[in-house]
Design an enzyme around this catalytic site. Sequence first.
Site, short mmCIF file in Angstrom:
data_model
loop_
_atom_site.label_atom_id
_atom_site.label_comp_id
_atom_site.label_asym_id
_atom_site.label_seq_id
_atom_site.Cartn_x
_atom_site.Cartn_y
_atom_site.Cartn_z
N HIS A 1 -10.50 -2.06 11.57
CA HIS A 1 -9.44 -2.94 11.05
C HIS A 1 -9.23 -4.09 12.04
CE1 HIS A 1 -5.00 -3.15 9.46
NE2 HIS A 1 -5.79 -4.00 8.84
N CYS B 1 0.68 -7.67 11.83
CA CYS B 1 0.92 -7.83 13.26
C CYS B 1 0.10 -8.97 13.87
CB CYS B 1 0.64 -6.53 14.00
SG CYS B 1 1.81 -5.23 13.57
N LYS C 1 -9.68 -1.95 1.75
CA LYS C 1 -9.29 -0.80 2.57
C LYS C 1 -10.08 0.45 2.18
CE LYS C 1 -6.26 -3.42 4.48
NZ LYS C 1 -6.47 -3.88 5.86
N ARG D 1 1.58 -12.22 -0.56
CA ARG D 1 0.24 -12.50 -0.04
C ARG D 1 -0.39 -13.73 -0.69
NH1 ARG D 1 -1.88 -8.78 4.10
NH2 ARG D 1 -0.23 -7.27 4.25
N SER E 1 -1.42 -3.74 10.23
CA SER E 1 -1.09 -4.68 9.16
C SER E 1 0.19 -5.44 9.49
CB SER E 1 -0.90 -3.92 7.85
OG SER E 1 -2.06 -3.22 7.54
N ARG F 1 0.84 -1.20 0.00
CA ARG F 1 0.00 0.00 0.00
C ARG F 1 0.88 1.25 0.00
NH1 ARG F 1 -1.82 0.68 4.41
NH2 ARG F 1 -1.27 -1.21 5.54
N TYR G 1 -1.41 -3.58 -6.91
CA TYR G 1 -1.25 -4.27 -5.63
C TYR G 1 -2.57 -4.24 -4.84
CZ TYR G 1 -0.34 -5.35 -0.88
OH TYR G 1 -0.45 -5.91 0.36
#
Length: 631
Positions: A274, A298, A254, A413, A296, A89, A245
């Site tokens: 989130h 985590c 998002k 990902r 993100s 991002r 992406y």
Amino acid sequence: CRPKVHLQWASGSQPVRKLSVVSLLPQKLKDFVEDSVRLCRPSNVYVCDGSDTENSMLVEILLENRTIVPLPKYKNCFLARSCTRDVARVESRTFICTTNRRDAVNVPRGSAKGMLGNWMSLEDADSAVAERFPGCMEGRTMYVIPFSMGPLDSPYSKLGVQLTDSAYVVCSMRIMTRIGTKVLEKLDSLDDSGNGVGYFVKALHSVGRPVDGQVEQPHWPCDPDRTIILHKPEMNEIISYGSGYGGNSLLGKKCFALRIGSSIARREGWLAEHMLILGVTNPKGRKRYVVAAFPSACGKTNMAMMQPTLPGYKVECVGDDIVWMRFDRNGQLRAINPEFGFFGVAPGTSRSTNPVAMDTVFKNTIFTNVAQTSDGGVYWEGMDKLEPGVTVTDWQGNPWTPGSTPAAHPNSRFCTPAEQCPIIDPDWQSPEGVPIDAILFGGRRPTGVPLVYEAFDWKHGVYVGASMKSEATAAAEHKGKEIMHDPFAMRPFFGYNFGHYLQHWLSMETASPNVKVPKVFHVNWFRKNDQGKFMWPGYGENCRVLDWILRRIDNEPGTAQSTPIGNVPTRESFDVRGLNVDFDGLFSVPIDFWTEEAKEVAHFLYEQVDEDLPKDVQDQINNLFSRLSLY
Ligand code: GDP
Ligand code: PGA
Ligand code: MN
Ligand code: MN
């Protein structure tokens, strides 16, 4: 005069099907498509029905263009290698565009730089579009993707339509959201006269075209120099240019579910966050649901798919990244997962850390920027051992040897259907959502922050969310391991002024006369010892933290010990049986550290939020200082 719009297959030069159904679309959608066609000048327009046949057709196109390669080791899996400049991002090029700046972002004190989002005027947004979009889809097909965030039969769901010139985006959106004819039918049946902001979110996306026309990597066209992601919450519009992406291009995620979503949620009195959602059943058979907000990379996906190590415990997954939640008529907080798939971090995923993810991702999955094995499989750092004789090609397509540069990009990902998850919750698509009994906040905190602590009450819980910090990760363009403020894990995702957001959270306590606010906790799996090693084994062992949280929800006596920052577990109430861990080290609350921390957080909040910092949060700051000074 409007260009004539055709719906057709776009395989090479041979149109397989040609229909003029754009004229049959609901008027507002038709206008959106036709205006965008005039701007972007695609060669074809194709309205997606979401069928398997359509998906196979798109996969053929992607294989032909070498955007994806097959992974014959698994069933219906593919690998995409993105342009090396389009891997995460881009927070610095993400904007909320409103008439008044203060509606969109916090206005910091003096000349301080705003850390919680970027604002752009509507005029500048128009110029940015005018500089980038005219003719950007020439020679390409514009795909029209009607999608639903949330189950189609849920009153909490919202509809969107994404226009994109990327077949990779269509295939990924089909995994991540509910798309196709059913959505179009629902959209058609809705009353569009209502609230004036549009009854579906308009999302326009193009991978773009560099100014000089030179695409660096033809299989992955993009325009990294001019990437921009614009949100207009007043109009329910998203415009994304230059990146393929996921976080920048799958606009349901998002952009819609968090940025536009949080701003709709404020207007309508609910929360778009989130967060993961999981169901946990204790050995007595009592099931509860909790949500957890971590920045993100985590640990949300891992926690949502946890395989508990404590006997008798069961975890089931409702969602791994986004929650839409509200208090129902009985004052119970209820949550839905607006998504349909998982867009998860690959590195670190293994049989030992996340067996559930490993059982989910090896069918019907699009991998992006992982490494490839010579036997047609995938590989990444932290995955299980390579079989003998197998060689590896890294995420950029070069031969790889162990120990050299990373095989997989750290933000590589998997994009995989949620229904494939073996522990998906039976109620994960329940239209009324699942009842939530606890809210967890957390981040990567190498020092000072205990494994778990509990907020004293709702207002303190809001402060705990506001004070969140975490080490930077590869999910965005940040470099290094700097510890950044990330309130509510929403720093990159706020759709409106963070001061107003805090006020909105505070207001939930009185959303209706009978609101039962859930308990709020803070967790930290990432505390390190003097040798720089994680003090806590994490993953499946995190169920021990859940176990304590459930005891707290049940108001079990003798489970909590008060500290200035909140309640921590008593030694008797926290189950570390069978583990070799430093209990005191994990749970200590060093007063010097916390005094500094409290000062730094107070400075951050006063400087960033300034006049919009709610009185209740100011009180929380003062209360914390006085509790700390008593020690
Ligand atoms: P998300 O982006 O928030 O969904 O995070 P993920 O669940 O994908 O995890 C991101 C990274 O953190 C992965 O490399 C994981 O292996 C790692 N991770 C997740 N949970 C834990 C944990 O409990 N302990 C440790 N040490 N690492 C974890
Ligand atoms: P994550 O989702 O939270 O799983 O990393 C993607 C992102 O936030 O960019
Ligand atoms: Mn996320
Ligand atoms: Mn995730």
